[in-house]
Design a protein around this motif. Structure first.
Motif, short mmCIF file in Angstrom:
data_model
loop_
_atom_site.label_atom_id
_atom_site.label_comp_id
_atom_site.label_asym_id
_atom_site.label_seq_id
_atom_site.Cartn_x
_atom_site.Cartn_y
_atom_site.Cartn_z
N LEU A 17 2.30 1.35 0.48
CA LEU A 17 1.83 0.01 0.13
C LEU A 17 1.59 -0.16 -1.37
CD1 LEU A 17 -0.83 -0.54 2.95
CD2 LEU A 17 1.34 -1.74 2.74
N ASP B 44 4.88 -6.50 -2.85
CA ASP B 44 4.62 -7.40 -1.73
C ASP B 44 3.17 -7.87 -1.78
OD1 ASP B 44 4.27 -8.68 0.68
OD2 ASP B 44 5.63 -7.31 1.75
N PRO B 45 2.95 -9.19 -1.92
CA PRO B 45 1.56 -9.67 -2.01
C PRO B 45 0.77 -9.42 -0.72
CG PRO B 45 3.10 -11.51 -1.80
CD PRO B 45 3.93 -10.28 -2.03
N ARG B 46 1.47 -9.15 0.40
CA ARG B 46 0.76 -8.92 1.66
C ARG B 46 0.06 -7.57 1.71
NH1 ARG B 46 5.05 -9.46 6.26
NH2 ARG B 46 5.97 -7.83 4.96
N ARG B 47 0.33 -6.71 0.70
CA ARG B 47 -0.23 -5.36 0.77
C ARG B 47 -1.76 -5.39 0.76
NH1 ARG B 47 1.24 -6.53 -4.27
NH2 ARG B 47 0.08 -5.76 -6.10
N TRP B 48 -2.36 -6.36 0.05
CA TRP B 48 -3.82 -6.43 0.02
C TRP B 48 -4.38 -6.91 1.35
CZ3 TRP B 48 -5.96 -3.65 -3.50
CH2 TRP B 48 -5.31 -3.44 -4.72
N TRP B 49 -3.62 -7.78 2.03
CA TRP B 49 -4.03 -8.18 3.39
C TRP B 49 -3.97 -6.98 4.33
CZ3 TRP B 49 -6.43 -12.55 4.41
CH2 TRP B 49 -6.26 -13.64 3.54
N ALA B 50 -2.91 -6.19 4.16
CA ALA B 50 -2.77 -4.98 4.99
C ALA B 50 -3.94 -4.03 4.73
CB ALA B 50 -1.45 -4.27 4.68
N ALA C 299 -2.36 -6.67 12.14
CA ALA C 299 -2.03 -6.42 10.74
C ALA C 299 -1.04 -5.26 10.61
CB ALA C 299 -3.30 -6.09 9.97
N CYS C 300 -1.23 -4.20 11.40
CA CYS C 300 -0.29 -3.07 11.36
C CYS C 300 1.11 -3.51 11.77
CB CYS C 300 -0.77 -1.95 12.29
SG CYS C 300 -2.20 -1.06 11.68
N LEU D 47 2.42 -6.59 11.64
CA LEU D 47 3.01 -7.59 10.75
C LEU D 47 3.14 -7.15 9.29
CD1 LEU D 47 1.07 -10.70 12.12
CD2 LEU D 47 3.45 -10.09 12.60
N LEU D 48 2.26 -6.27 8.84
CA LEU D 48 2.17 -6.02 7.40
C LEU D 48 2.54 -4.60 6.97
CD1 LEU D 48 -1.27 -7.82 6.82
CD2 LEU D 48 0.99 -8.75 6.34
#
Length: 516
Positions: free
Chosen positions: A128, A7-13, A182-183, A185-186
């Protein structure tokens, strides 16, 4: 639980997690530069300033272990969101507070939130990141926690120069809000239903025992060590902590695993790390009033002038691992503690006329000693334990470190308060003004401003001299504590060269991954 490594969102998380931990990190130190301002604006005595700093640390230390278990049982994402929410509410209350007691209460609430967030920040990483990325993620999270400490005084100083003192609390609100979003959503939810249940009795014993001890130490300079309330609180603290130790030794799955202290390497590395935090917390409490009230720098200038210590820590953090590999942990930790002791003894020679250059010199040495002693000691403490005890060992080590910090602020702050009050010349002042002047160096300067022209300069000079004397006494005690720790480390630490596993946070993350 399936990991979401693709999931590319892991770095945002991870970025949001880093922002949250950074906020918690600088909240450990951001208040230090604000204490002189709070003393002036709210009339906070030295004892009340100690409580503002300690309310956060005491609650943090008491609740960190049960908070981690709550996350394991009821969901780490849920507890992270809850912790950030509590932290946000505490920050809002602090920003809007109109008196000292409300600020102290707000700091305690923030401590509850921080206790929930800190142990769970690492625990969510396995959901993650896969093993190939996890070491990098753990390094980023660990760096964020450490970076917060030097950022605190600088951010706090800048805010105080531009806004009112409540801004040092208000800055947390957007950071915590971003973390919560962030928690939600991600982050995926993860649990470990097999983890030990939260022991409410042990938690209550920890919080009340530690609270009673800190209360007695902070109140003693005002009431006297023989005062019935102080004696009663000390007696209660001893009984409560003894009851905690007995209970934890008897339960099948303890929160504070005391059997870990039977490992010699773990015990003496933990003692060294705890004494280093005792010294550092006391130093960061006594230095800002010296830089602001005695040397006359503003809040931002004070934060910037603490940077030599942070520079020393950064240099040591880069050079300590190869030194440990070459000479072994015992030599490195012992040498670091000797440097810390030397820096404190040097600092104790500070006079009213020393100026900042001398302070910068011993602050730099303090940072070097801190970096060479604390980081290898923590890594070694966990490296001496079996792999399957890394999680419980980390929890006990972090708790004892926080306790060392809380007692450092209480004990060294009380020592400073007594020495300052004894040395301050209040001859000719009305009784009420004399009492106010004795509360802190900032209060003494405020009284001096209202005194007659001839008395003002005398009182300000006496306040500066009394404060520098008190700071010298504190630094002397810090030096002795560091020297004792150095002797213990040299005598009892295992002497095998070679770095122990430096990836202990990663080991903890792997353990969490194995439980998914």
């Amino acid at each position: 639980m399936e990991t979401v490594t693709s999931d590319p969102r892991r770095w945002w998380a991870l970025g949001a997690l880093v922002a949250s931990l950074l906020t918690l990190g600088f909240d450990m130190t951001i208040l230090n530069v604000a204490l002189p301002t709070l003393a002036a604006d709210l009339g906070a005595s030295t004892g009340q300033q100690q409580w503002m700093a300690d309310a956060y640390v005491v609650v943090f230390a008491a609740l960190m272990l049960p908070a981690g278990l709550l996350g394991d049982r009821f969901g780490r994402r849920l507890m992270l969101i809850t912790g950030l929410g509590i932290f946000l509410v505490g920050s809002l209350v602090g920003a809007l507070a109109g008196d000292v007691n409300t600020v102290i209460a707000a700091r305690a609430v923030m401590g509850v939130g921080a206790a929930l967030v800190t142990p769970l920040g690492l625990a969510v990483l396995p959901s993650l990141f896969g093993p190939e990325e996890r070491t990098k993620a753990v390094g980023i999270v660990s760096a964020a926690s450490a970076l917060g400490l030097p950022l605190g005084p600088i951010i706090g100083g800048w805010l105080l120069n531009h806004f009112w003192w409540g801004s040092v609390f208000l800055v947390n609100v957007p950071m915590a809000a971003i973390g919560i979003a962030a928690c939600v959503l991600l982050l995926p939810e993860t649990k470990d239903p097999a983890s030990p249940k939260v022991d409410t009795v042990s938690t209550a014993l920890t919080a009340t025992g530690l609270g009673a001890l800190i209360y007695a130490i902070i109140e003693a300079p005002v009431r006297g060590w023989g005062d019935s309330l102080v004696v009663a609180m000390l007696g209660a603290a001893i009984l409560l902590i003894a009851a905690l130790v007995l209970r934890e030794r008897r339960v099948e799955r303890p929160m504070l695993d005391m059997t870990l202290l039977a490992h010699r390497g773990f015990l003496f590395n933990t003692v060294a790390a705890t004494l280093v935090m005792f010294v550092l917390s006391g130093l960061l409490f006594v230095l800002p009033p010296y830089l602001q009230a005695v040397l006359g720098h503003d809040a931002l200038g004070t934060g910037v002038r603490l940077l030599p210590m942070m520079g020393g820590i950064l240099v040591a953090s880069r050079t300590a691992p190869p030194v440990v590999t070459r000479f072994g942990a015992r030599a490195t930790v012992s040498a670091g503690l000797v440097v810390l002791a030397f820096a404190a003894f040097l600092g104790s020679r500070t006079t009213v006329d020393s100026g900042y250059g001398f302070t910068a010199l011993w602050l730099s040495l303090t940072g070097l000693g801190f970096g060479f002693s604390l980081m290898p000691a923590m890594s070694n403490a966990l490296g001496t334990l079996p792999r399957d005890r890394a999680g419980s060992g980390s929890g006990l080590l972090m708790t004892l470190r926080q306790v060392g910090g809380a007692i450092g602020i209480a004990l060294l702050g009380s020592l400073l308060s007594s020495a300052f009050r004894d040395r301050l010349d209040v001859t000719g002042l009305p009784a009420r003004a004399a009492d106010t002047a004795g509360e802190s160096v900032v209060a003494a300067h405020l009284v001096a401003e209202r005194a007659g022209a001839g008395r003002a300069a005398e009182l300000a000079a006496s306040a500066n001299s009394a404060y520098v004397h008190g700071m010298g006494v504190v630094l002397l005690v810090c030096g002795i504590a560091a020297l004792v720790a150095a002797l213990l480390a040299a005598a009892f630490l295992p002497g095998t060269p070679g770095a122990p596993s430096p990836e202990t946070p990663d080991m903890a993350a792997e353990r969490a991954d194995a439980r998914q």
